[in-house]
Design a protein around this motif. Structure first.
Motif, PDB file in Angstrom:
ATOM      1  N   LYS A   1      -1.863 -13.476  17.709  1.00  0.00           N
ATOM      2  CA  LYS A   1      -1.779 -13.429  19.119  1.00  0.00           C
ATOM      3  C   LYS A   1      -1.009 -12.429  19.613  1.00  0.00           C
ATOM      4  O   LYS A   1      -1.607 -11.699  20.880  1.00  0.00           O
ATOM      5  CB  LYS A   1      -0.915 -14.848  19.393  1.00  0.00           C
ATOM      6  N   SER A   2      -0.206 -11.738  19.195  1.00  0.00           N
ATOM      7  CA  SER A   2       0.319 -10.443  19.499  1.00  0.00           C
ATOM      8  C   SER A   2      -0.619  -9.293  19.450  1.00  0.00           C
ATOM      9  O   SER A   2      -0.711  -8.729  20.306  1.00  0.00           O
ATOM     10  CB  SER A   2       1.341 -10.079  18.743  1.00  0.00           C
TER      11      SER A   2
ATOM     12  N   GLY B   1      -2.943  -9.727  22.537  1.00  0.00           N
ATOM     13  CA  GLY B   1      -2.210  -9.153  23.686  1.00  0.00           C
ATOM     14  C   GLY B   1      -2.286  -7.750  23.795  1.00  0.00           C
ATOM     15  O   GLY B   1      -2.454  -7.367  24.841  1.00  0.00           O
TER      16      GLY B   1
ATOM     17  N   ASP C   1       2.075  -9.631  30.916  1.00  0.00           N
ATOM     18  CA  ASP C   1       2.585 -10.073  29.844  1.00  0.00           C
ATOM     19  C   ASP C   1       3.015 -11.382  29.784  1.00  0.00           C
ATOM     20  O   ASP C   1       2.899 -12.271  28.773  1.00  0.00           O
ATOM     21  CB  ASP C   1       3.759  -9.398  29.538  1.00  0.00           C
TER      22      ASP C   1
ATOM     23  N   SER D   1       1.106 -14.471  27.694  1.00  0.00           N
ATOM     24  CA  SER D   1       2.101 -15.228  26.680  1.00  0.00           C
ATOM     25  C   SER D   1       1.733 -16.784  26.997  1.00  0.00           C
ATOM     26  O   SER D   1       1.854 -17.708  25.983  1.00  0.00           O
ATOM     27  CB  SER D   1       3.588 -15.184  27.426  1.00  0.00           C
ATOM     28  N   THR D   2       1.369 -17.190  28.107  1.00  0.00           N
ATOM     29  CA  THR D   2       0.979 -18.579  28.514  1.00  0.00           C
ATOM     30  C   THR D   2      -0.826 -18.818  28.118  1.00  0.00           C
ATOM     31  O   THR D   2      -0.797 -19.897  27.606  1.00  0.00           O
ATOM     32  CB  THR D   2       1.018 -18.734  29.993  1.00  0.00           C
TER      33      THR D   2
END
Length: 423
Positions: free
Chosen positions: A384-385, A388, A416, A420-421
């Motif tokens: 996930k990071s 992102g 960001d 994150s959502t």
């Protein structure tokens, strides 16, 4: 309005027409304004636009707008902390401007309700084209907003933030601004809200004087229960510069129109946009740019991130008039698809009647590069990071073009938060 007549009105069309009759006596305006309102509701009576209307082909408003909430006069919403620290905040709370406003050197602020009452804004209520459904809706119902007048030569020490905040129901706001010759300003237009189902129309009109420099940011973060229909219209004078940054990061049904015209030689227009689309939403950014005089320039770069079942649209049309020789205009739209169920439609157009110009456009659609993702994960970054970071890199170039550290940090913080959502 060039909208096709329908054999039977939809529930939404009926609700809008009924609401106009109920609220007419509450709406400010002199005779000239009321004539504009009557013309606007007549356009709506002919039907909301469908995909048969070319400019609405990808956003069938008649089908997508399934219901219209009632006005919530008692709903309460409070002004927000500004996007940029230290900004002078001018809030419109659930469709109502405020009487107590900050004093800004070189700036005169007037409530729009006053200018509707005296009729001075009536000429600006005319539609910009035959299919101006957003303009018609706003003209019919607008009751308040602000007129911001920045004096010639003024260089504002702090940004101005225009907040249009809704708390459910209907809200129709107009924000007018004139930036005088040689002035410099940063304006943030904040569009957001809380609460249940909402229908918001917002029209911003900007006149940029000769030699002025303006950076205007639209930050749209409506809740996923809101329909947001907005317009930004601008005229750019001689040797003036306008940078418009649009960030769409919310809303159930969104259409943001950008209508710009160069009116003086040496005018420069930059559009930078980020559309962050998630869930089962529909977001449409439509631009019409008229290069109407010689020796003007423009660049438009749109970056889109699509996940979930979201659907997005970018329509960009650049018109180069016959007299507008030496025009330099470039447009690009790039989309990153993060989901097999998401989709994005792009329609760039050039209509050129001059023969000594440099113009071009392009569009791309791609997915995250799995080699890049593997490279980051191999270095201990979770998936996930890593995703992102790649998404942020995809849009960072557009944000960093603002060349203002405070603006860049504020927008990256919002990016960001969105990822994150929804990442």
């Amino acid at each position: 309005m060039n909208m096709h007549a329908q054999p039977q009105r939809t529930l939404a069309e009926t609700a809008l027409i009924d609401a106009f009759g109920e609220r007419l006596s509450l709406l400010p305006g002199d005779g000239a304004v009321m004539v504009k309102r009557d013309d606007a509701i007549e356009a709506i009576k002919h039907g909301l636009p469908t995909r048969r209307v070319e400019s609405w082909h990808y956003t069938d408003l008649r089908r997508l707008l399934t219901s219209v909430p009632a006005f919530e006069a008692g709903a309460v919403v409070k002004a927000l902390v500004p996007v940029l620290e230290g900004s002078a905040v001018l809030p419109v709370l659930n469709g109502v401007s405020q009487t107590k406003l900050p004093e800004i050197e070189g700036v005169t602020v007037q409530r729009l309700s006053e200018k509707l009452t005296d009729g001075s804004v009536a000429p600006g209520l005319d539609p910009y084209g035959d299919d101006d459904a957003i303009g018609a809706l706003n003209t019919a119902f607008v009751a308040d907003g602000y007129f911001v007048d920045i004096a010639d030569g003024a260089e504002l020490e702090k940004p101005i933030e225009l907040q249009n905040l809704q708390a459910g129901g209907q809200s129709h706001v107009r924000l007018l601004a004139r930036v005088g010759a040689g002035a410099k300003a940063i304006v943030v237009e904040r569009q957001t809200g809380v609460g249940d189902e909402a229908l918001v129309s917002s029209v911003s009109q900007l006149v940029v004087g000769d030699g002025a420099e303006v950076t205007w940011l639209i930050v749209q973060e409506q809740p996923d229960t809101a329909t947001h229909l907005a317009q930004f219209k601008a005229h750019i004078g001689k040797d003036a510069k306008l940078t418009l940054f649009v960030m769409n990061a919310g809303g159930k049904l969104v259409r943001q129109e950008v209508v710009v015209r160069t009116t003086g030689e040496g005018a420069d227009f930059k559009l930078r946009g980020i559309n962050l689309l998630a869930g089962d939403t529909h977001t449409d950014t439509t631009m019409v740019l008229d290069h109407a005089v010689p020796h003007t320039t423009s660049t438009e770069v749109i970056r889109n991130v699509v996940t979930g079942k979201a659907r997005g649209v970018f329509q960009g049309r650049i018109n180069v008039h016959q007299y507008a020789q030496k025009t330099n205009a470039k447009m690009a739209c790039n989309t990153l698809l993060l989901s097999d169920d998401g989709e994005f439609s792009t329609k760039p157009e050039l209509e050129i009647f001059a023969d000594d110009v440099v113009c071009g456009h392009g569009a791309t659609v791609t997915e995250i590069d799995h080699d890049h993702l593997f490279y980051l994960m191999a270095r201990g970054i979770d998936e996930k990071s890593a995703r992102g970071l790649l998404v942020k890199a995809f849009v960072a170039e557009v944000i960093e073009e603002l060349d203002d550290e405070a603006l860049v940090e504020a927008l990256e913080e919002r990016l960001d938060g969105w990822f994150s959502t929804h990442g």
